[in-house]
Design an enzyme around this catalytic site. Structure first.
Site, PDB file in Angstrom:
ATOM      1  CG  ASP A  56      38.863  32.201  47.001  1.00 35.17           C
ATOM      2  OD1 ASP A  56      37.868  31.599  46.319  1.00 35.17           O
ATOM      3  OD2 ASP A  56      39.973  32.847  46.648  1.00 35.17           O
ATOM      4  CE  LYS A 105      31.679  35.089  47.147  1.00 31.41           C
ATOM      5  NZ  LYS A 105      33.013  35.082  47.338  1.00 31.41           N
ATOM      6  N   GLY A 111      34.684  29.654  42.355  1.00 33.47           N
ATOM      7  CA  GLY A 111      34.554  28.174  42.679  1.00 33.47           C
ATOM      8  C   GLY A 111      33.963  28.314  44.080  1.00 33.47           C
ATOM      9  CG  HIS A 112      30.589  29.752  44.918  1.00 32.25           C
ATOM     10  ND1 HIS A 112      29.334  30.715  44.600  1.00 32.25           N
ATOM     11  CD2 HIS A 112      31.592  30.542  44.856  1.00 32.25           C
ATOM     12  CE1 HIS A 112      29.980  31.874  44.386  1.00 32.25           C
ATOM     13  NE2 HIS A 112      30.966  31.973  44.702  1.00 32.25           N
ATOM     14  CD  GLN A 132      34.685  36.384  40.526  1.00 31.37           C
ATOM     15  OE1 GLN A 132      33.520  36.876  40.244  1.00 31.37           O
ATOM     16  NE2 GLN A 132      34.620  35.120  40.529  1.00 31.37           N
TER      17      GLN A 132
HETATM   18  P1  IMP Z   1      39.787  36.839  36.389  1.00 34.68           P
HETATM   19  O1  IMP Z   1      38.460  37.038  37.017  1.00 34.68           O
HETATM   20  O2  IMP Z   1      39.966  35.486  35.659  1.00 34.68           O
HETATM   21  O3  IMP Z   1      39.861  37.797  35.163  1.00 34.68           O
HETATM   22  O4  IMP Z   1      40.665  37.173  37.406  1.00 34.68           O
HETATM   23  C1  IMP Z   1      41.042  38.623  37.849  1.00 34.68           C
HETATM   24  C2  IMP Z   1      41.490  38.471  39.351  1.00 34.68           C
HETATM   25  O5  IMP Z   1      40.454  38.002  40.055  1.00 34.68           O
HETATM   26  C3  IMP Z   1      42.574  37.520  39.667  1.00 34.68           C
HETATM   27  O6  IMP Z   1      43.464  38.204  40.591  1.00 34.68           O
HETATM   28  C4  IMP Z   1      41.973  36.205  40.259  1.00 34.68           C
HETATM   29  O7  IMP Z   1      42.786  35.487  40.951  1.00 34.68           O
HETATM   30  C5  IMP Z   1      40.726  36.835  40.978  1.00 34.68           C
HETATM   31  N1  IMP Z   1      39.586  36.038  41.012  1.00 34.68           N
HETATM   32  C6  IMP Z   1      38.706  35.746  39.866  1.00 34.68           C
HETATM   33  N2  IMP Z   1      37.896  34.848  40.588  1.00 34.68           N
HETATM   34  C7  IMP Z   1      37.957  34.531  41.625  1.00 34.68           C
HETATM   35  C8  IMP Z   1      37.491  33.779  42.864  1.00 34.68           C
HETATM   36  O8  IMP Z   1      36.231  33.225  42.697  1.00 34.68           O
HETATM   37  N3  IMP Z   1      37.999  33.975  44.148  1.00 34.68           N
HETATM   38  C9  IMP Z   1      39.093  34.452  44.542  1.00 34.68           C
HETATM   39  N4  IMP Z   1      39.797  35.432  43.412  1.00 34.68           N
HETATM   40  C10 IMP Z   1      39.243  35.277  42.154  1.00 34.68           C
END
Ligand code: IMP
Length: 428
Positions: A13, A16, A40-41, A224
């Site tokens: 977040d 990017k 979520g971009h 991420q």
């Molecule tokens: P997962 O990717 O859904 O398995 O989540 C694993 C961890 O990564 C969790 O703490 C999510 O909140 C975090 N996470 C996954 N995608 C994002 C993102 O796009 N932005 C911020 N945190 C993320």
């Protein structure tokens, strides 16, 4: 010619999407290389806000060809929905987007397993996005995954889905969860998705390689962040892919020798969504103020993000593991009204001071951040587009970051819009 990786240098977040969208002016290709619809971009273009989950942020530039690389995990239903929503805006997608035929597929049972595991873990849960990301990567590495090309082959798909459902039902039983009982519906839906996505499927790695060889400019868009990397992040509170620069080669098919730039994107402060270590987290009024001004709520799940001061120890670690050689600092305007701004420069651990980012999860419970405090600039920076517009104290803040990290800041972002940006020098 440039092949530039855009990396989240914190916990995701970082903004990017805006930076990729902006840099897309000068590139022919933008490729996602890991993750899935957990990302979520958010882009703000001509006053309108778009949130992209799987489609690369270059899609709004008609001259750009977008790629969803082999390292991603794709929920085909979500991708089709996203493509249709983009088309409804009048944006041409067909003929300018390629989905790797070897990317892995997320099916309903991956999401069921994601939720079941989280529920079973109780307060030990990771706080995943619930999009089935972890289970899909587990299937990939366990060599039982379904690849996009399999959606076009009914026999192979049937066999894989039925085998996987048997396997997952055995796991669901241990998690006290009802079994998956609609394998045939899952198969039919997947075959239908395959037909809809057939025109986009190709050997994306070869396309990117050919583009590089021809000297075309490429952006590799990370999702991420570095500290959520499955190898280098705050394990086990991480995602299941490799957002770091090494992952960009694996997940796109481009060789390491093609990479010319690694740009780290960091917010002027820090956020984290989901559970896990966050050394500079602020629990009181200041954290709430950052969240409110910065609209720090998840673009994918709507969850409130945890907020804190910028952490230079963590950023230095991100610089090291990614080889970051240029930085973009985003959301500087969120700090416009603060009279002082803190930057974490070290951690205190068991009485000693260290500038090393801990590898051991238990150490995070005992570390205490050490801060430098700088005066705030206390004026609006939303109109800040030239060097002369930069308040002296903001310049001091940027200089402090550059000095600590020994990496130049090339982009200052002071708002969500394309024009609320200052580029320092020429970004080749
Ligand atoms: P997962 O990717 O859904 O398995 O989540 C694993 C961890 O990564 C969790 O703490 C999510 O909140 C975090 N996470 C996954 N995608 C994002 C993102 O796009 N932005 C911020 N945190 C993320």
């Amino acid at each position: 010619m440039s092949v530039r990786i855009i990396i989240g240098a914190q916990w995701g977040d970082e903004g990017k999407g805006k930076i990729v969208d902006m840099l897309s002016d000068n590139v022919s290709w933008v490729a996602r290389y890991q993750g899935g619809a957990n990302a979520g971009h958010t882009l703000k273009i001509e006053g309108r806000t778009f949130v992209l989950h799987l489609v690369p942020s270059g899609i709004f530039h008609p001259h750009v060809h977008c790629v969803i690389g082999n390292g991603t995990v794709i929920d085909p239903g979500a991708l089709i929905e996203e493509i249709n929503a983009i088309k409804e805006l009048g944006v041409e997608v067909d003929g300018r987007m390629t989905v790797s035929e070897t990317a892995h597929v997320i099916l309903k049972y991956h999401k069921v397993l994601d939720h079941a595991r989280e529920r079973y873990k109780g307060d030990q849960k990771i706080g995943t996005t619930g999009r089935g990301i972890g289970p899909a990567y587990v299937h990939k590495t366990a060599r039982m995954g379904i690849r996009m090309m399999d959606l076009l082959d009914p026999e192979i798909l049937r066999e894989k889905i039925y085998t996987n459902v048997d396997d997952i039902n055995a796991i669901l039983a241990t998690l006290s969860h009802a079994p998956i009982s609609d394998a045939d519906d899952i198969l039919q839906e997947a075959l239908d998705w395959g037909e809809q996505l057939r025109p986009y499927l190709a050997d994306a790695g070869k396309m990117l390689y050919t583009a590089w060889k021809k000297g075309e400019n490429v952006l590799l868009e990370g999702a991420q962040g570095s500290l959520l990397d499955v190898d280098h992040g705050t394990y086990p509170f991480v995602t299941s892919s490799s957002p770091t620069s090494g992952g960009a080669c694996i997940g796109s098919g481009l060789p390491p020798t093609s990479i010319t730039h690694v740009m780290g994107i960091a917010k002027a402060y820090c956020t984290r969504v989901g559970n896990g270590p966050f050394p500079t987290e602020l629990f009181g009024e200041t954290g709430d103020r950052i969240r409110e001004i910065g609209h720090e709520f998840g673009a994918t799940t709507g969850r409130p993000r945890r907020c804190g001061w910028i952490d230079l120890v963590a950023l230095a670690y991100a610089v090291r593991i990614n080889g970051i050689n240029e930085l973009a600092i985003t959301k500087l305007d969120v700090l416009d009204s603060f009279d002082e701004i803190k930057l974490c420069t070290a951690y205190k651990l068991d009485g000693a001071q260290t500038a090393d980012f801990p590898m051991r999860l238990a150490d995070f419970d005992r570390i205490e951040p050490v801060y430098a405090t700088l005066p705030g600039w206390q004026q609006s920076t939303r109109e800040c587009t030239t060097n002369e517009d930069v308040p002296v104290n903001m310049a001091g803040f940027i200089k402090f970051i550059e000095g600590y990290l020994e990496v130049p800041v090339r982009i200052l972002s002071t708002g969500p819009g394309r024009n609320e940006t200052l580029v320092v020098g020429d970004l080749a």
